[in-house]
Design an enzyme around this catalytic site. Structure first.
Site, PDB file in Angstrom:
ATOM      1  N   TYR A 198      41.021   4.145  32.391  1.00 20.45           N
ATOM      2  CA  TYR A 198      42.149   3.683  31.580  1.00 20.45           C
ATOM      3  C   TYR A 198      42.041   2.191  31.261  1.00 20.45           C
ATOM      4  O   TYR A 198      42.547   1.738  30.245  1.00 20.45           O
ATOM      5  CB  TYR A 198      43.477   3.902  32.320  1.00 20.45           C
ATOM      6  CG  TYR A 198      44.110   5.247  32.119  1.00 20.45           C
ATOM      7  CD1 TYR A 198      43.420   6.409  32.446  1.00 20.45           C
ATOM      8  CD2 TYR A 198      45.397   5.359  31.623  1.00 20.45           C
ATOM      9  CE1 TYR A 198      44.009   7.649  32.286  1.00 20.45           C
ATOM     10  CE2 TYR A 198      45.999   6.599  31.460  1.00 20.45           C
ATOM     11  CZ  TYR A 198      45.295   7.738  31.796  1.00 20.45           C
ATOM     12  OH  TYR A 198      45.890   8.961  31.634  1.00 20.45           O
ATOM     13  N   LYS A 221      34.711  13.356  41.882  1.00 17.34           N
ATOM     14  CA  LYS A 221      33.622  14.130  41.264  1.00 17.34           C
ATOM     15  C   LYS A 221      32.315  13.546  41.786  1.00 17.34           C
ATOM     16  O   LYS A 221      31.443  13.117  41.027  1.00 17.34           O
ATOM     17  CB  LYS A 221      33.751  14.040  39.731  1.00 17.34           C
ATOM     18  CG  LYS A 221      32.853  14.988  38.955  1.00 17.34           C
ATOM     19  CD  LYS A 221      33.219  16.462  39.084  1.00 17.34           C
ATOM     20  CE  LYS A 221      32.159  17.328  38.428  1.00 17.34           C
ATOM     21  NZ  LYS A 221      32.366  18.770  38.668  1.00 17.34           N
ATOM     22  N   ASP A 228      37.286  19.667  39.883  1.00 21.97           N
ATOM     23  CA  ASP A 228      37.382  21.005  39.276  1.00 21.97           C
ATOM     24  C   ASP A 228      37.887  22.015  40.301  1.00 21.97           C
ATOM     25  O   ASP A 228      38.750  22.854  40.014  1.00 21.97           O
ATOM     26  CB  ASP A 228      36.036  21.437  38.661  1.00 21.97           C
ATOM     27  CG  ASP A 228      34.838  21.217  39.568  1.00 21.97           C
ATOM     28  OD1 ASP A 228      34.980  20.579  40.635  1.00 21.97           O
ATOM     29  OD2 ASP A 228      33.733  21.691  39.222  1.00 21.97           O
ATOM     30  N   ASP A 271      46.215  11.750  36.496  1.00 23.50           N
ATOM     31  CA  ASP A 271      47.002  12.068  35.297  1.00 23.50           C
ATOM     32  C   ASP A 271      47.018  13.579  35.087  1.00 23.50           C
ATOM     33  O   ASP A 271      48.065  14.192  34.877  1.00 23.50           O
ATOM     34  CB  ASP A 271      46.379  11.359  34.083  1.00 23.50           C
ATOM     35  CG  ASP A 271      47.116  11.686  32.792  1.00 23.50           C
ATOM     36  OD1 ASP A 271      48.354  11.651  32.798  1.00 23.50           O
ATOM     37  OD2 ASP A 271      46.440  11.997  31.791  1.00 23.50           O
ATOM     38  N   ASP A 279      50.146  16.575  36.308  1.00 20.34           N
ATOM     39  CA  ASP A 279      50.796  17.481  35.352  1.00 20.34           C
ATOM     40  C   ASP A 279      50.666  18.931  35.827  1.00 20.34           C
ATOM     41  O   ASP A 279      51.619  19.713  35.752  1.00 20.34           O
ATOM     42  CB  ASP A 279      50.156  17.365  33.960  1.00 20.34           C
ATOM     43  CG  ASP A 279      50.916  16.404  33.051  1.00 20.34           C
ATOM     44  OD1 ASP A 279      51.632  15.527  33.582  1.00 20.34           O
ATOM     45  OD2 ASP A 279      50.800  16.530  31.821  1.00 20.34           O
TER      46      ASP A 279
HETATM   47  C1  IPM Z   1      51.537   9.688  32.400  1.00 20.68           C
HETATM   48  C2  IPM Z   1      51.295   9.717  30.928  1.00 20.68           C
HETATM   49  C3  IPM Z   1      50.609   8.414  30.535  1.00 20.68           C
HETATM   50  C4  IPM Z   1      49.291   8.339  31.259  1.00 20.68           C
HETATM   51  C5  IPM Z   1      50.404   8.206  29.024  1.00 20.68           C
HETATM   52  C6  IPM Z   1      51.689   8.396  28.256  1.00 20.68           C
HETATM   53  C7  IPM Z   1      49.787   6.877  28.730  1.00 20.68           C
HETATM   54  O1  IPM Z   1      50.550  10.828  30.565  1.00 20.68           O
HETATM   55  O2  IPM Z   1      52.259   8.792  32.870  1.00 20.68           O
HETATM   56  O3  IPM Z   1      51.014  10.561  33.085  1.00 20.68           O
HETATM   57  O4  IPM Z   1      48.281   8.887  30.794  1.00 20.68           O
HETATM   58  O5  IPM Z   1      49.246   7.739  32.329  1.00 20.68           O
HETATM   59 MG    MG Z   2      50.186  12.166  32.153  1.00 25.48          MG
END
Ligand code: IPM
Ligand code: MG
Length: 356
Positions: free
Chosen positions: A142, A191, A223, A247, A251
């Site tokens: 990032y 990884k 993975d 990230d 999710d």
């Molecule tokens: C998160 C989001 C952010 C990230 C984006 C919106 C930049 O997906 O906070 O997980 O990738 O960190």
């Molecule tokens: Mg995210």
């Protein structure tokens, strides 16, 4: 106690949910005798509209002068066509870097009253779920070197994944410290079968583990971790991983709970400073309609009280109030399945505050 908060309501449902979180905070102030001085600042799309930049310097200054930051959500369709470096989401990356928020805590837990919401089979989740993703937040791909160059295959773009030992050490320590207060199990995700940066990651995490003899450490390739998360998420306690893997896996972990409107997060700097926000996005389609679930933001306030201010009893009071309100059957539209009572954003916030 008396403390300063910077408040970023942001875009979409951000203002709706932050309003309720502040209502709950007000109740905590009254009940426990604290004073939080809140200052509103702009970030995200609303800042682009107001001052032409998603993260104004004033916002950074006010956040730095505060003890903690509470954030709703940023982004929306309106700004989706802007070039990458001008989109509202840049504000988040800027805040993370400027405020040194290297440790991102993303719990994924299932509330008993919402156990049916998970897309996984009930038998996989029998006994509940409570895991914590600890994501490195200011390093890796990032924030690595990036650019473009010509190649025989045509112009190419690149982003560099790089981790310094110190960056890995400090996030590993956060993960082990968290595990000590939980079930004493850390899974480090990398990884290392392919990436040098992951081999360094694995070595440093293993070194840090020596200072925590009570904590069990495992390593998983990313993975495999993605697979294990849906196969048997209950095997995890604390997952620690890089910015980009975190990230993605956070999710996935949140989706397993089936109720992302319930999940808070904390982004911590060295010391007690932190930024607190729900894990969900700005949901512009329901903004201002009293439909958003404010609970994730309210629970983010609980995390703030616990991690920045060391107010464990106050944090517990909020978490208990949320459980009580769920047990009473109150459901915002995202949670409503036909049973219980359908309520809007404001009523949910009011009820949680009242239950404290
Ligand atoms: C998160 C989001 C952010 C990230 C984006 C919106 C930049 O997906 O906070 O997980 O990738 O960190
Ligand atoms: Mg995210």
């Amino acid at each position: 106690m008396e403390a300063k908060l910077a408040v970023i309501r942001g875009d979409g449902i951000g203002p709706d949910i932050v309003e309720q979180a502040l209502l709950v905070l007000k109740k905590i102030e009254e009940k426990f005798g604290h004073t939080f001085h809140c200052q509103d600042v702009l970030a995200g799309g609303c800042a682009i509209d107001a001052v032409g930049h998603c993260l104004p310097q004033e916002t950074i200054d006010v956040c730095k002068a505060a003890d903690a930051v509470l954030l709703g959500a940023v982004g929306g369709w309106k700004w989706d066509t802007l070039p990458g470096d001008q989109r509202p989401e840049r504000a988040l990356l800027g805040l993370r870097k400027e405020l040194g928020l290297f440790a991102n805590l993303r719990p994924a837990m299932i509330f008993e009253a919402l156990a049916d919401a998970s897309p996984l089979k009930a038998e996989i989740l029998a006994g509940g779920l409570d895991l914590l993703v600890v994501r490195e937040l200011t390093g890796g791909i990032y924030f690595g070197e990036r650019g473009t160059r010509d190649t025989p295959m045509g112009p190419a773009a690149y982003d560099v994944e790089q981790y310094a030992e110190g960056e890995v050490r400090r996030i590993a320590k956060v993960a082990f410290d968290m595990a000590m207060k939980r079930n004493k199990h850390v899974t480090s995700v990398d990884k290392a079968n392919v990436l040098d940066s992951s081999r360094l990651w694995r070595r440093v995490v293993s070194e840090v583990a020596k200072d925590y003899p009570d904590v069990t450490l495992d390593h998983l390739y990313v993975d495999n971790a993605a697979m294990q998360l849906v196969r048997n998420p209950r095997q995890f306690d604390v997952l620690v991983t890089s910015n980009i893997f975190g990230d993605i896996l956070s999710d996935e972990a949140s989706q397993i709970t089936g109720s992302i409107g319930m999940l808070p997060s904390a982004s911590l700097a060295q010391g007690n400073f932190g930024m607190y926000e729900p894990i969900h996005g700005s949901a512009p389609d329901i903004a201002g309609q009293d439909k958003a679930n404010p609970t994730a933001t309210i629970l983010s306030v609980a995390m703030m009280l616990r991690y920045t201010f060391g107010l464990g009893a106050e944090a517990d009071a909020i978490e208990d109030a949320v459980k009580k309100v769920l047990a009473k059957g109150l459901r915002t539209p995202d949670l409503f399945t036909g049973e219980g009572t359908l309520v809007g954003t404001a009523e949910m916030g009011r009820q949680i505050a009242a239950a404290i």
